[in-house]
Scaffold this motif. Structure first.
Motif: not given
Length: 161
Positions: A71, A76-77, A80, A143-144, A147-148, A150-151
């Protein structure tokens, strides 16, 4: 002709060195001063991702190696999340949000971290922005789920401003 081969060799060697340094292992920074991390999170308007870990936790090592370090290498991060590690068995080395010295064990108790590894996403005041992520069953699901979170943390952070 020999000069052209030398120039091409030098260019190729330079490219290989650049590629190798780009693939070099990144270090996951450990938190030493929560005030500094909070100031960075506030300045960049990003959530602070904290991995609560121990040095003897094999799952923690797997998360660092297979999730968090990649990451950190992924552009991309960059806009974020700020990624850090907080060893809970590091008893007297942290500076808390208020400037007081505190152990990682006490910080983990504050956030009700009962199992290691736990990831918490927080704002610059140390307030959680998403549900904690505890343990890891499989990397794909981890990972999923990460990411959820973080969003969600970004959404809550930007919605609160």
């Amino acid at each position: 002709m020999l000069r052209a081969v030398s120039i091409i060799s030098a260019v190729l060697l330079s490219m290989l060195i650049s590629m190798a340094s780009a693939q070099a292992d990144v270090e996951l920074q450990q938190i030493r001063d929560l005030r500094e991390e909070a100031a960075l999170a506030q300045q960049q308007q990003l959530p602070l991702l904290v991995l609560f870990s121990t040095d003897y936790c094999e799952v923690c090592a797997a998360i660092k190696t297979h999730v968090l370090k990649p990451m950190l290498k992924n552009d991309d991060y960059d806009n974020k999340v700020i990624v850090r590690e907080l060893p809970v068995n590091d008893y007297h080395t942290l500076i808390d949000f208020d400037g007081e010295r505190i152990g990682g064990d006490r910080v983990s108790m504050r956030y009700k971290v009962d199992l290691i590894p736990t990831v918490i996403l927080m704002d610059h005041r140390g307030r959680p922005l998403a549900p904690p992520l505890v343990g890891m069953v499989s990397q794909h699901h981890y990972d999923q789920a990460l990411d959820q979170r973080i969003d969600l943390a970004l959404q809550r952070l930007r919605g609160a401003e």
